[in-house]
Scaffold this motif. Sequence first.
Motif, PDB file in Angstrom:
ATOM      1  N   VAL A   2      56.027 -26.569 -43.335  1.00 14.65           N
ATOM      2  CA  VAL A   2      54.657 -26.803 -43.776  1.00 14.65           C
ATOM      3  C   VAL A   2      54.108 -25.539 -44.407  1.00 14.65           C
ATOM      4  CG1 VAL A   2      52.350 -27.389 -43.019  1.00 14.65           C
ATOM      5  CG2 VAL A   2      54.314 -28.473 -41.937  1.00 14.65           C
ATOM      6  N   GLN A   3      53.386 -25.693 -45.498  1.00 16.86           N
ATOM      7  CA  GLN A   3      52.732 -24.540 -46.083  1.00 16.86           C
ATOM      8  C   GLN A   3      51.387 -24.918 -46.680  1.00 16.86           C
ATOM      9  OE1 GLN A   3      54.912 -22.741 -49.309  1.00 16.86           O
ATOM     10  NE2 GLN A   3      55.480 -24.686 -50.226  1.00 16.86           N
ATOM     11  N   LEU A   4      50.527 -23.904 -46.779  1.00 15.81           N
ATOM     12  CA  LEU A   4      49.222 -24.045 -47.400  1.00 15.81           C
ATOM     13  C   LEU A   4      49.191 -23.147 -48.626  1.00 15.81           C
ATOM     14  CD1 LEU A   4      46.929 -23.852 -44.233  1.00 15.81           C
ATOM     15  CD2 LEU A   4      47.477 -25.887 -45.558  1.00 15.81           C
ATOM     16  N   VAL A   5      48.750 -23.683 -49.736  1.00 12.55           N
ATOM     17  CA  VAL A   5      48.706 -22.922 -50.978  1.00 12.55           C
ATOM     18  C   VAL A   5      47.287 -22.941 -51.527  1.00 12.55           C
ATOM     19  CG1 VAL A   5      49.587 -22.693 -53.316  1.00 12.55           C
ATOM     20  CG2 VAL A   5      51.110 -23.478 -51.477  1.00 12.55           C
ATOM     21  N   LYS A  86      27.754 -12.870 -54.015  1.00 18.19           N
ATOM     22  CA  LYS A  86      27.267 -11.504 -53.897  1.00 18.19           C
ATOM     23  C   LYS A  86      28.471 -10.556 -53.864  1.00 18.19           C
ATOM     24  CE  LYS A  86      23.549 -13.156 -50.866  1.00 18.19           C
ATOM     25  NZ  LYS A  86      22.912 -13.004 -49.518  1.00 18.19           N
ATOM     26  N   SER A  87      28.218  -9.294 -54.135  1.00 19.29           N
ATOM     27  CA  SER A  87      29.310  -8.322 -54.135  1.00 19.29           C
ATOM     28  C   SER A  87      29.983  -8.261 -52.765  1.00 19.29           C
ATOM     29  CB  SER A  87      28.805  -6.945 -54.546  1.00 19.29           C
ATOM     30  OG  SER A  87      27.758  -6.525 -53.693  1.00 19.29           O
ATOM     31  N   GLU A  88      29.206  -8.485 -51.720  1.00 24.32           N
ATOM     32  CA  GLU A  88      29.776  -8.427 -50.363  1.00 24.32           C
ATOM     33  C   GLU A  88      30.662  -9.631 -50.040  1.00 24.32           C
ATOM     34  OE1 GLU A  88      26.535  -8.066 -51.205  1.00 24.32           O
ATOM     35  OE2 GLU A  88      25.212  -8.951 -49.680  1.00 24.32           O
ATOM     36  N   ASP A  89      30.727 -10.607 -50.935  1.00 21.86           N
ATOM     37  CA  ASP A  89      31.663 -11.727 -50.757  1.00 21.86           C
ATOM     38  C   ASP A  89      33.065 -11.370 -51.256  1.00 21.86           C
ATOM     39  OD1 ASP A  89      28.996 -13.890 -51.738  1.00 21.86           O
ATOM     40  OD2 ASP A  89      29.742 -13.567 -49.697  1.00 21.86           O
ATOM     41  N   THR A  90      33.200 -10.219 -51.877  1.00 22.01           N
ATOM     42  CA  THR A  90      34.506  -9.786 -52.367  1.00 22.01           C
ATOM     43  C   THR A  90      35.480  -9.636 -51.205  1.00 22.01           C
ATOM     44  OG1 THR A  90      33.607  -8.632 -54.289  1.00 22.01           O
ATOM     45  CG2 THR A  90      35.763  -7.912 -53.488  1.00 22.01           C
ATOM     46  N   ALA A  91      36.604 -10.343 -51.303  1.00 21.08           N
ATOM     47  CA  ALA A  91      37.589 -10.343 -50.216  1.00 21.08           C
ATOM     48  C   ALA A  91      38.791 -11.185 -50.629  1.00 21.08           C
ATOM     49  CB  ALA A  91      36.983 -10.922 -48.943  1.00 21.08           C
ATOM     50  N   VAL A  92      39.829 -11.106 -49.836  1.00 18.07           N
ATOM     51  CA  VAL A  92      40.926 -12.066 -49.927  1.00 18.07           C
ATOM     52  C   VAL A  92      40.566 -13.243 -49.031  1.00 18.07           C
ATOM     53  CG1 VAL A  92      43.370 -12.517 -49.552  1.00 18.07           C
ATOM     54  CG2 VAL A  92      42.627 -10.276 -50.408  1.00 18.07           C
ATOM     55  N   TYR A  93      40.586 -14.424 -49.586  1.00 16.81           N
ATOM     56  CA  TYR A  93      40.222 -15.626 -48.849  1.00 16.81           C
ATOM     57  C   TYR A  93      41.494 -16.370 -48.431  1.00 16.81           C
ATOM     58  CZ  TYR A  93      35.311 -15.029 -49.922  1.00 16.81           C
ATOM     59  OH  TYR A  93      34.027 -14.546 -49.981  1.00 16.81           O
ATOM     60  N   TYR A  94      41.563 -16.680 -47.148  1.00 17.97           N
ATOM     61  CA  TYR A  94      42.720 -17.352 -46.578  1.00 17.97           C
ATOM     62  C   TYR A  94      42.348 -18.742 -46.082  1.00 17.97           C
ATOM     63  CZ  TYR A  94      44.777 -12.664 -46.386  1.00 17.97           C
ATOM     64  OH  TYR A  94      45.267 -11.429 -46.696  1.00 17.97           O
ATOM     65  N   CYS A  95      43.219 -19.672 -46.370  1.00 23.06           N
ATOM     66  CA  CYS A  95      43.093 -21.032 -45.868  1.00 23.06           C
ATOM     67  C   CYS A  95      43.839 -21.143 -44.532  1.00 23.06           C
ATOM     68  CB  CYS A  95      43.710 -21.989 -46.893  1.00 23.06           C
ATOM     69  SG  CYS A  95      43.731 -23.711 -46.407  1.00 23.06           S
ATOM     70  N   ASN A  96      43.291 -21.935 -43.639  1.00 23.61           N
ATOM     71  CA  ASN A  96      43.897 -22.134 -42.328  1.00 23.61           C
ATOM     72  C   ASN A  96      43.867 -23.613 -41.977  1.00 23.61           C
ATOM     73  OD1 ASN A  96      43.047 -22.547 -39.237  1.00 23.61           O
ATOM     74  ND2 ASN A  96      44.435 -20.809 -39.338  1.00 23.61           N
ATOM     75  N   GLY A  97      44.938 -24.071 -41.325  1.00 20.55           N
ATOM     76  CA  GLY A  97      44.944 -25.470 -40.913  1.00 20.55           C
ATOM     77  C   GLY A  97      45.707 -25.661 -39.619  1.00 20.55           C
ATOM     78  N   GLN A  98      45.254 -26.613 -38.826  1.00 22.66           N
ATOM     79  CA  GLN A  98      45.965 -27.024 -37.612  1.00 22.66           C
ATOM     80  C   GLN A  98      46.767 -28.264 -37.991  1.00 22.66           C
ATOM     81  OE1 GLN A  98      42.833 -27.599 -34.754  1.00 22.66           O
ATOM     82  NE2 GLN A  98      42.319 -25.447 -34.680  1.00 22.66           N
ATOM     83  N   ILE A  99      48.079 -28.077 -38.137  1.00 22.28           N
ATOM     84  CA  ILE A  99      48.923 -29.107 -38.730  1.00 22.28           C
ATOM     85  C   ILE A  99      49.991 -29.568 -37.753  1.00 22.28           C
ATOM     86  CG2 ILE A  99      50.500 -29.642 -40.636  1.00 22.28           C
ATOM     87  CD1 ILE A  99      49.000 -27.552 -42.308  1.00 22.28           C
ATOM     88  N   ARG A 100      50.152 -30.877 -37.673  1.00 26.56           N
ATOM     89  CA  ARG A 100      51.181 -31.486 -36.834  1.00 26.56           C
ATOM     90  C   ARG A 100      52.273 -32.005 -37.764  1.00 26.56           C
ATOM     91  NH1 ARG A 100      49.657 -36.367 -32.605  1.00 26.56           N
ATOM     92  NH2 ARG A 100      51.564 -36.321 -31.351  1.00 26.56           N
ATOM     93  N   PRO A 101      53.427 -31.364 -37.809  1.00 27.51           N
ATOM     94  CA  PRO A 101      54.459 -31.743 -38.778  1.00 27.51           C
ATOM     95  C   PRO A 101      55.061 -33.141 -38.546  1.00 27.51           C
ATOM     96  CG  PRO A 101      54.814 -29.514 -37.982  1.00 27.51           C
ATOM     97  CD  PRO A 101      53.757 -30.134 -37.097  1.00 27.51           C
ATOM     98  N   GLY A 112      47.576 -19.825 -45.284  1.00 29.04           N
ATOM     99  CA  GLY A 112      47.980 -19.649 -46.661  1.00 29.04           C
ATOM    100  C   GLY A 112      48.231 -18.187 -46.969  1.00 29.04           C
ATOM    101  N   GLN A 113      48.649 -17.930 -48.203  1.00 24.16           N
ATOM    102  CA  GLN A 113      48.996 -16.559 -48.584  1.00 24.16           C
ATOM    103  C   GLN A 113      47.782 -15.757 -49.023  1.00 24.16           C
ATOM    104  OE1 GLN A 113      49.230 -19.128 -50.563  1.00 24.16           O
ATOM    105  NE2 GLN A 113      48.408 -18.453 -52.532  1.00 24.16           N
ATOM    106  N   GLY A 114      46.671 -16.420 -49.244  1.00 21.72           N
ATOM    107  CA  GLY A 114      45.442 -15.739 -49.631  1.00 21.72           C
ATOM    108  C   GLY A 114      45.215 -15.735 -51.134  1.00 21.72           C
ATOM    109  N   THR A 115      43.950 -15.756 -51.499  1.00 21.73           N
ATOM    110  CA  THR A 115      43.568 -15.667 -52.905  1.00 21.73           C
ATOM    111  C   THR A 115      42.400 -14.692 -53.023  1.00 21.73           C
ATOM    112  OG1 THR A 115      42.950 -16.943 -54.887  1.00 21.73           O
ATOM    113  CG2 THR A 115      41.988 -17.665 -52.804  1.00 21.73           C
ATOM    114  N   LEU A 116      42.472 -13.803 -53.997  1.00 17.39           N
ATOM    115  CA  LEU A 116      41.483 -12.738 -54.123  1.00 17.39           C
ATOM    116  C   LEU A 116      40.250 -13.222 -54.885  1.00 17.39           C
ATOM    117  CD1 LEU A 116      40.662  -9.755 -53.803  1.00 17.39           C
ATOM    118  CD2 LEU A 116      41.880  -9.299 -55.949  1.00 17.39           C
ATOM    119  N   VAL A 117      39.105 -12.962 -54.301  1.00 16.23           N
ATOM    120  CA  VAL A 117      37.813 -13.217 -54.948  1.00 16.23           C
ATOM    121  C   VAL A 117      37.125 -11.873 -55.131  1.00 16.23           C
ATOM    122  CG1 VAL A 117      35.542 -14.258 -54.708  1.00 16.23           C
ATOM    123  CG2 VAL A 117      37.581 -15.537 -54.023  1.00 16.23           C
ATOM    124  N   THR A 118      36.795 -11.555 -56.373  1.00 16.59           N
ATOM    125  CA  THR A 118      36.114 -10.305 -56.677  1.00 16.59           C
ATOM    126  C   THR A 118      34.788 -10.619 -57.353  1.00 16.59           C
ATOM    127  OG1 THR A 118      38.227  -9.171 -57.001  1.00 16.59           O
ATOM    128  CG2 THR A 118      36.259  -8.084 -57.844  1.00 16.59           C
TER     129      THR A 118
END
Length: 121
Positions: A2-5, A86-101, A112-118
């Motif tokens: 399972v993966q989150l993208v 806002k500038s303070e929202d700058t971060a790497v954003y990660y997705c998370n899930g509780q998954i039953r395969p 997830g691997q994260g996505t950068l928001v600047t």
Amino acid sequence: QVQLVESGGGLVQAGGSLRLSCAASGSIFSINAMGWYRQAPGKQRELVATITYGGNTNYADSVKGRFTISRDNAKNTVYLQMNSLKSEDTAVYYCNGQIRPRIQDGYLEVWGQGTLVTVSS
């Protein structure tokens, strides 16, 4: 497996908007709660928002009224609409899930691997 993208990150001016998406793939029997977290440089990862399978939501105080989390259960996808950034929202954003395969499995916590928001001021 399972993966989150995640997708949708990028550079935006203060006051602008972005929409993040996170799709789960692989062997999936069911997904319970899903959420978004973020980690700014030099800071710990923090909760942004979560959403249950039934649509109940929870937000960090810092994003209430500006961010909206939603999900499409048929597509195994969660979204984060971010407005009035806002500038303070700058971060790497990660997705998370509780998954039953599989039906015989317990729930796994998947990131997830994260996505950068600047956000530029």
